[in-house]
Motif scaffolding. Sequence first.
Motif, PDB file in Angstrom:
ATOM      1  N   ALA A   1       0.852  -1.184   0.000  1.00 28.57           N
ATOM      2  CA  ALA A   1       0.000   0.000   0.000  1.00 28.57           C
ATOM      3  C   ALA A   1       0.879   1.221   0.000  1.00 28.57           C
ATOM      4  O   ALA A   1       1.305   1.689  -1.027  1.00 28.57           O
ATOM      5  CB  ALA A   1      -0.929  -0.010   1.207  1.00 28.57           C
TER       6      ALA A   1
ATOM      7  N   ALA B   1      -5.327  10.492  -3.645  1.00 25.86           N
ATOM      8  CA  ALA B   1      -5.313   9.033  -3.720  1.00 25.86           C
ATOM      9  C   ALA B   1      -6.496   8.536  -4.539  1.00 25.86           C
ATOM     10  O   ALA B   1      -7.567   9.133  -4.545  1.00 25.86           O
ATOM     11  CB  ALA B   1      -5.363   8.442  -2.317  1.00 25.86           C
ATOM     12  N   GLY B   2      -6.269   7.438  -5.264  1.00 29.56           N
ATOM     13  CA  GLY B   2      -7.355   6.791  -5.977  1.00 29.56           C
ATOM     14  C   GLY B   2      -7.433   7.093  -7.457  1.00 29.56           C
ATOM     15  O   GLY B   2      -8.145   6.407  -8.189  1.00 29.56           O
ATOM     16  N   GLY B   3      -6.716   8.105  -7.926  1.00 30.56           N
ATOM     17  CA  GLY B   3      -6.763   8.457  -9.335  1.00 30.56           C
ATOM     18  C   GLY B   3      -5.720   7.687 -10.134  1.00 30.56           C
ATOM     19  O   GLY B   3      -4.967   6.869  -9.606  1.00 30.56           O
TER      20      GLY B   3
ATOM     21  N   ASP C   1      -2.128   8.087  -8.939  1.00 29.56           N
ATOM     22  CA  ASP C   1      -1.917   7.357  -7.699  1.00 29.56           C
ATOM     23  C   ASP C   1      -1.722   5.866  -7.982  1.00 29.56           C
ATOM     24  O   ASP C   1      -0.812   5.227  -7.436  1.00 29.56           O
ATOM     25  CB  ASP C   1      -3.114   7.573  -6.769  1.00 29.56           C
ATOM     26  CG  ASP C   1      -2.883   7.020  -5.370  1.00 29.56           C
ATOM     27  OD1 ASP C   1      -1.913   7.435  -4.726  1.00 29.56           O
ATOM     28  OD2 ASP C   1      -3.675   6.164  -4.936  1.00 29.56           O
ATOM     29  N   LEU C   2      -2.543   5.310  -8.849  1.00 31.45           N
ATOM     30  CA  LEU C   2      -2.408   3.904  -9.223  1.00 31.45           C
ATOM     31  C   LEU C   2      -1.055   3.645  -9.858  1.00 31.45           C
ATOM     32  O   LEU C   2      -0.363   2.668  -9.519  1.00 31.45           O
ATOM     33  CB  LEU C   2      -3.523   3.512 -10.189  1.00 31.45           C
ATOM     34  CG  LEU C   2      -3.383   2.133 -10.857  1.00 31.45           C
ATOM     35  CD1 LEU C   2      -3.452   1.022  -9.821  1.00 31.45           C
ATOM     36  CD2 LEU C   2      -4.438   1.942 -11.937  1.00 31.45           C
TER      37      LEU C   2
ATOM     38  N   ARG D   1       1.766   3.846  -7.135  1.00 35.91           N
ATOM     39  CA  ARG D   1       1.820   2.726  -6.195  1.00 35.91           C
ATOM     40  C   ARG D   1       2.263   1.430  -6.880  1.00 35.91           C
ATOM     41  O   ARG D   1       2.994   0.630  -6.301  1.00 35.91           O
ATOM     42  CB  ARG D   1       0.465   2.569  -5.501  1.00 35.91           C
ATOM     43  CG  ARG D   1       0.167   3.751  -4.603  1.00 35.91           C
ATOM     44  CD  ARG D   1      -1.155   3.657  -3.872  1.00 35.91           C
ATOM     45  NE  ARG D   1      -1.414   4.940  -3.222  1.00 35.91           N
ATOM     46  CZ  ARG D   1      -0.811   5.345  -2.103  1.00 35.91           C
ATOM     47  NH1 ARG D   1       0.052   4.557  -1.493  1.00 35.91           N
ATOM     48  NH2 ARG D   1      -1.078   6.534  -1.593  1.00 35.91           N
TER      49      ARG D   1
ATOM     50  N   ASN E   1       1.018  11.153  -1.139  1.00 35.57           N
ATOM     51  CA  ASN E   1       0.150  12.049  -1.905  1.00 35.57           C
ATOM     52  C   ASN E   1       0.296  13.482  -1.407  1.00 35.57           C
ATOM     53  O   ASN E   1       0.197  13.732  -0.215  1.00 35.57           O
ATOM     54  CB  ASN E   1      -1.305  11.618  -1.788  1.00 35.57           C
ATOM     55  CG  ASN E   1      -1.566  10.262  -2.407  1.00 35.57           C
ATOM     56  OD1 ASN E   1      -1.383   9.236  -1.757  1.00 35.57           O
ATOM     57  ND2 ASN E   1      -1.975  10.245  -3.653  1.00 35.57           N
TER      58      ASN E   1
ATOM     59  N   ASP F   1     -13.241   3.664 -16.997  1.00 36.92           N
ATOM     60  CA  ASP F   1     -14.664   3.976 -16.857  1.00 36.92           C
ATOM     61  C   ASP F   1     -15.279   4.373 -18.197  1.00 36.92           C
ATOM     62  O   ASP F   1     -16.429   4.024 -18.503  1.00 36.92           O
ATOM     63  CB  ASP F   1     -14.866   5.086 -15.821  1.00 36.92           C
ATOM     64  CG  ASP F   1     -14.070   6.345 -16.131  1.00 36.92           C
ATOM     65  OD1 ASP F   1     -12.972   6.220 -16.698  1.00 36.92           O
ATOM     66  OD2 ASP F   1     -14.539   7.447 -15.809  1.00 36.92           O
TER      67      ASP F   1
END
Length: 335
Positions: free
Chosen positions: A16, A57-59, A62-63, A66, A84, A225
């Motif tokens: 993580a 985080a989460g965009g 970020d992916l 990580r 972040n 998406d």
Amino acid sequence: MQRRRLTLPALLAASALTLAGCGGAEDEPTTGGGGGDDAAAADYPTDDITLYVPYAAGGPTDLAARTIGDCLSTEFGQTVVVENRPGASGSLGMQAMLAGGNDGYSLSLIAVPATATNPLQQDVGYTNEDYVPIAAVTEIPSVLAVGADSEYADAEAFFQAAEENPGQLNVGVPGATTSQAMELQRLTEEYDVQVTAVPFTGNAEMTTALLGGNVDAVFINASEDVLANIDAGEFVPLAVSPAEQVDYLEGVPTLAESGFPELTNSVSVFGVAAPAGTPDDVVSTLEETVNGCLEQPEVMDQLGEEYVPDEFIGTDAFADRIDEIVETYGPILQE
């Protein structure tokens, strides 16, 4: 085009924020930073590395951070901390990276064109001379799409309507100074085809607007998406922005093929960067290791294989991409 294959002994380990593993480094220099302690560069890395993410985080950045941070940790045998630092259009993360020093232990994910165009618009605390692009990790093209019930069945019909009704077609874009918005401005300036760009804050808002009939089309990153909406038949792709067609949007023409040969730059590239002055040996080590990481099946799967560049974009090619963006969009942003 076939991607170069490198065989590396380690596979991706789950992680993580803090990442660890085992591996090594290269000694041969390439173009990049510059001076520094030669002995320290030869032994690099010997300590924790911080990889800043200039967004929340989460965009997608970020992916990418990580995933590649995990692999670097595995290969280097040193902890990579992904931190972040969102805010100010990505400039806070860049400032944090620069403040960390140019010894290779302070890195950042960058998002091009945004990272390259931000300093052209305002004082963001850095310039494009202050960092060294090391390697691209993913690239996501833009797609011009309409809703399933649109009267425009293809790009030809859409652009013909735009020519016949200047400024009457509304096209959603993810921000007023994004590459999508600037490409639409170039559509007007270079080809005398005028549409009205309507800025939104992201894909979710743009999707709602298109499905609700509030815009005639969207010019949007072809992220997962959006691909899901295309697969479901809710979006109809009319054209894509790269110079070549996109494999996973089979049969969708490019804007160049639709009569606009200069409109090829609306592709978001996420990659690793270091402060200017980072030793050449360190830049080379990072470049080669990222290259190897992008050949690992688990890394490709996490990033989305379709988004990993077919041919590795190393420090020189990445710098060329940034220079092209600055040359193309600089005059628009400074008008």
